[in-house]
Scaffold this active site. Structure first.
Site, short mmCIF file in Angstrom:
data_model
loop_
_atom_site.label_atom_id
_atom_site.label_comp_id
_atom_site.label_asym_id
_atom_site.label_seq_id
_atom_site.Cartn_x
_atom_site.Cartn_y
_atom_site.Cartn_z
N GLY A 18 36.60 30.61 50.00
CA GLY A 18 37.98 30.74 49.96
C GLY A 18 38.99 30.38 50.53
O GLY A 18 39.97 29.79 49.95
N ARG B 45 26.38 31.54 61.16
CA ARG B 45 27.43 32.12 60.28
C ARG B 45 28.55 31.15 60.54
O ARG B 45 29.05 30.84 61.53
CB ARG B 45 27.86 33.70 60.67
CG ARG B 45 28.92 34.04 59.70
CD ARG B 45 29.40 35.45 59.73
NE ARG B 45 30.26 35.73 58.85
CZ ARG B 45 30.63 36.94 58.22
NH1 ARG B 45 29.40 37.96 58.44
NH2 ARG B 45 31.37 37.13 57.19
N HIS C 250 33.80 28.00 46.11
CA HIS C 250 32.28 28.11 45.81
C HIS C 250 31.66 26.84 45.07
O HIS C 250 30.41 26.77 45.45
CB HIS C 250 32.49 29.34 44.85
CG HIS C 250 33.20 30.39 45.24
ND1 HIS C 250 32.75 30.92 46.64
CD2 HIS C 250 33.92 31.66 44.96
CE1 HIS C 250 33.39 32.22 47.04
NE2 HIS C 250 34.01 32.57 46.00
N TRP D 200 38.49 27.94 52.62
CA TRP D 200 38.55 26.18 52.44
C TRP D 200 39.45 25.93 51.21
O TRP D 200 40.22 24.98 51.48
CB TRP D 200 37.22 25.88 52.15
CG TRP D 200 36.97 24.28 51.81
CD1 TRP D 200 36.76 23.56 52.81
CD2 TRP D 200 36.73 23.56 50.57
NE1 TRP D 200 36.49 22.08 52.26
CE2 TRP D 200 36.57 22.40 50.99
CE3 TRP D 200 37.32 24.12 49.28
CZ2 TRP D 200 36.78 21.28 49.97
CZ3 TRP D 200 37.19 23.22 48.22
CH2 TRP D 200 37.00 21.65 48.66
N GLU E 92 18.33 34.14 67.15
CA GLU E 92 19.37 33.64 67.91
C GLU E 92 20.48 33.35 67.05
O GLU E 92 20.43 33.02 65.82
CB GLU E 92 19.23 32.31 68.58
CG GLU E 92 18.02 32.14 69.55
CD GLU E 92 18.54 32.98 70.79
OE1 GLU E 92 19.78 33.10 71.05
OE2 GLU E 92 17.71 33.68 71.61
N ASP F 82 30.02 31.63 54.88
CA ASP F 82 31.35 31.97 54.78
C ASP F 82 32.53 30.94 54.67
O ASP F 82 32.50 29.86 55.30
CB ASP F 82 31.35 32.85 55.98
CG ASP F 82 32.72 33.87 55.77
OD1 ASP F 82 33.15 33.94 54.78
OD2 ASP F 82 33.09 34.57 56.78
N ASN G 66 29.58 42.09 47.18
CA ASN G 66 30.43 41.03 46.55
C ASN G 66 30.91 41.74 45.22
O ASN G 66 31.83 40.88 44.53
CB ASN G 66 29.37 39.82 46.55
CG ASN G 66 29.52 39.26 47.87
OD1 ASN G 66 28.76 38.31 48.14
ND2 ASN G 66 30.61 39.28 48.79
N TRP G 67 30.19 42.55 44.50
CA TRP G 67 30.71 42.99 43.07
C TRP G 67 32.03 43.59 43.24
O TRP G 67 32.74 43.75 42.16
CB TRP G 67 29.51 44.04 42.69
CG TRP G 67 28.28 43.75 42.34
CD1 TRP G 67 27.19 44.04 43.21
CD2 TRP G 67 27.84 42.87 41.51
NE1 TRP G 67 26.01 43.46 42.84
CE2 TRP G 67 26.33 42.80 41.53
CE3 TRP G 67 28.40 42.28 40.09
CZ2 TRP G 67 25.60 42.15 40.83
CZ3 TRP G 67 27.54 41.61 39.41
CH2 TRP G 67 26.03 41.45 39.52
N ARG H 112 34.55 42.03 44.31
CA ARG H 112 35.41 41.06 44.20
C ARG H 112 36.10 40.98 42.67
O ARG H 112 35.59 41.61 41.91
CB ARG H 112 34.93 39.55 44.48
CG ARG H 112 34.33 39.65 45.69
CD ARG H 112 33.80 38.32 46.07
NE ARG H 112 33.79 38.44 47.72
CZ ARG H 112 33.80 37.00 48.41
NH1 ARG H 112 34.13 36.03 48.18
NH2 ARG H 112 33.69 37.32 49.85
N ARG I 14 30.02 38.57 62.55
CA ARG I 14 29.52 39.88 62.37
C ARG I 14 28.42 39.48 61.25
O ARG I 14 28.10 38.34 60.57
CB ARG I 14 30.53 40.61 61.57
CG ARG I 14 31.25 40.31 60.34
CD ARG I 14 32.42 41.03 59.62
NE ARG I 14 32.87 40.33 58.70
CZ ARG I 14 34.30 39.83 58.94
NH1 ARG I 14 34.83 40.04 60.28
NH2 ARG I 14 35.00 39.25 57.98
C1 FPP Z 1 31.63 33.60 51.19
O1 FPP Z 1 32.95 32.77 51.22
C2 FPP Z 1 30.85 33.12 50.24
C3 FPP Z 1 30.39 33.86 49.31
C4 FPP Z 1 30.56 35.24 49.03
C5 FPP Z 1 29.59 33.24 48.17
C6 FPP Z 1 28.59 31.81 48.52
C7 FPP Z 1 28.02 31.23 47.78
C8 FPP Z 1 27.94 29.68 47.72
C9 FPP Z 1 28.40 29.26 48.95
C10 FPP Z 1 27.44 29.02 46.62
C11 FPP Z 1 25.89 29.66 46.49
C12 FPP Z 1 25.47 28.66 45.52
C13 FPP Z 1 24.24 28.80 44.87
C14 FPP Z 1 23.11 28.02 44.45
C15 FPP Z 1 23.93 30.26 44.53
P1 FPP Z 1 34.10 33.70 50.88
O2 FPP Z 1 34.62 33.50 49.55
O3 FPP Z 1 34.13 35.21 51.18
O4 FPP Z 1 35.23 32.94 51.72
P2 FPP Z 1 36.62 33.55 52.48
O5 FPP Z 1 36.04 34.55 53.68
O6 FPP Z 1 37.26 32.26 53.01
O7 FPP Z 1 37.32 34.14 51.51
#
Ligand code: FPP
Length: 261
Positions: free
Chosen positions: A36, A204, A50, A38, A223, A33, A81-82, A84, A210
């Site tokens: 976004g 996480r 990402h 970051w 754990e 998590d 996540n769809w 988004r 969560r």
């Molecule tokens: C959650 O952060 C992250 C995701 C929904 C995407 C996770 C995907 C990757 C880390 C890359 C995966 C790589 C491969 C090879 C499939 P968020 O965008 O919800 O962050 P935020 O809560 O700060 O908005």
């Protein structure tokens, strides 16, 4: 003996900590998590987070494999996540193509086998192909399993398992009284992991505490470690710190005496 340098949160002093090699969690699952946030902190578009997050996957998969983790499950895209924006979803769908396109030789070098769990038939054709090719290319690897949860949801997984069991009952192949925890385990997307199916450690990142519909059945006795770093900032030391914290816990699985994890 694995050692790493850790900054003590209370004293601020740097200390050397040691990991017990005999107690490395066999199955580590991570909710990645904070991509976004970051990006936002750096005034970059969310997709930049990402992309950086994908590089972190490479670092952490390699580190986990060297530490002796047997299964690393990563929550890469949930059934929710769809919702988004389309551009972000499209970008996330391209990440596996990019990741496997460049990283499969390293996975093979590290003897890492790729597995995917989720409703992959709903992914774009190019994503499905990248996943299929990576699974085929690493099929002979015998080391760590790198398990991507892609279009995965814990509740949907349980619904699908229940439907399969109901079908078997309807067909007269299964007695409802014979439905036990093992029968359900066998219908989940982790069934092929056998005794490694349940995560020992769930991490996480990014400060949220969560589950977000992740492995609801399988984490019954895991754990949990929550870290403050956003996923793109997570690294080998952060993984070692989480494993160190895991090793300070006493797992009892509902009993009274600590059991070995
Ligand atoms: C959650 O952060 C992250 C995701 C929904 C995407 C996770 C995907 C990757 C880390 C890359 C995966 C790589 C491969 C090879 C499939 P968020 O965008 O919800 O962050 P935020 O809560 O700060 O908005």
């Amino acid at each position: 003996m694995f050692s790493f340098l850790n900054k003590n949160q209370s004293t601020g002093e740097v200390e050397e900590l040691h990991l017990d090699e005999a107690n490395i969690p066999a199955h580590v699952a991570i909710i990645m998590d904070g991509n976004g946030r970051w990006a936002q902190q750096r005034h970059l578009p969310r997709i930049a987070g990402h992309k950086q997050g994908m590089d972190t996957v490479k670092t952490v998969a390699t580190a986990a494999s060297h530490l002796g983790v047997k299964v690393l499950t990563l929550y890469a895209f949930s059934t929710e996540n769809w919702k988004r924006p389309t551009a972000e979803v499209n970008y996330l769908m391209k990440l596996p193509v990019d990741f496997f396109g460049t990283f499969v030789p390293d996975l093979i070098k590290n003897n890492i086998r790729v597995k995917v769990m989720g409703y992959t038939d709903k992914l774009p054709a190019a994503t499905q192909k990248a996943v299929r090719d990576a699974i085929a290319d690493t099929a002979n690897c015998t080391g760590m399993v790198l398990n991507f949860a892609l279009n995965y949801g814990g509740r949907a997984e349980i619904v699908t398992a229940v439907q399969k069991l109901a079908e078997a009952v309807k067909a007269g192949k299964l007695d409802p009284a014979a439905i036990d925890e093992v029968a359900i385990d066998q219908q989940l997307m982790t069934a092929d992991l056998a005794e490694l199916r349940d995560p020992d450690l769930l991490i996480r990142t990014s400060g949220e505490e969560r589950l977000s519909n992740f492995m609801l059945w399988q984490v019954a006795y895991s754990e949990f470690v929550f870290t403050q770093q956003h996923w793109p900032d997570f690294d080998q030391t952060a993984l070692e710190q989480a494993i160190y914290e895991y090793q300070q816990r006493h797992r009892r699985f509902g009993g009274l005496t600590p059991a070995k994890g």
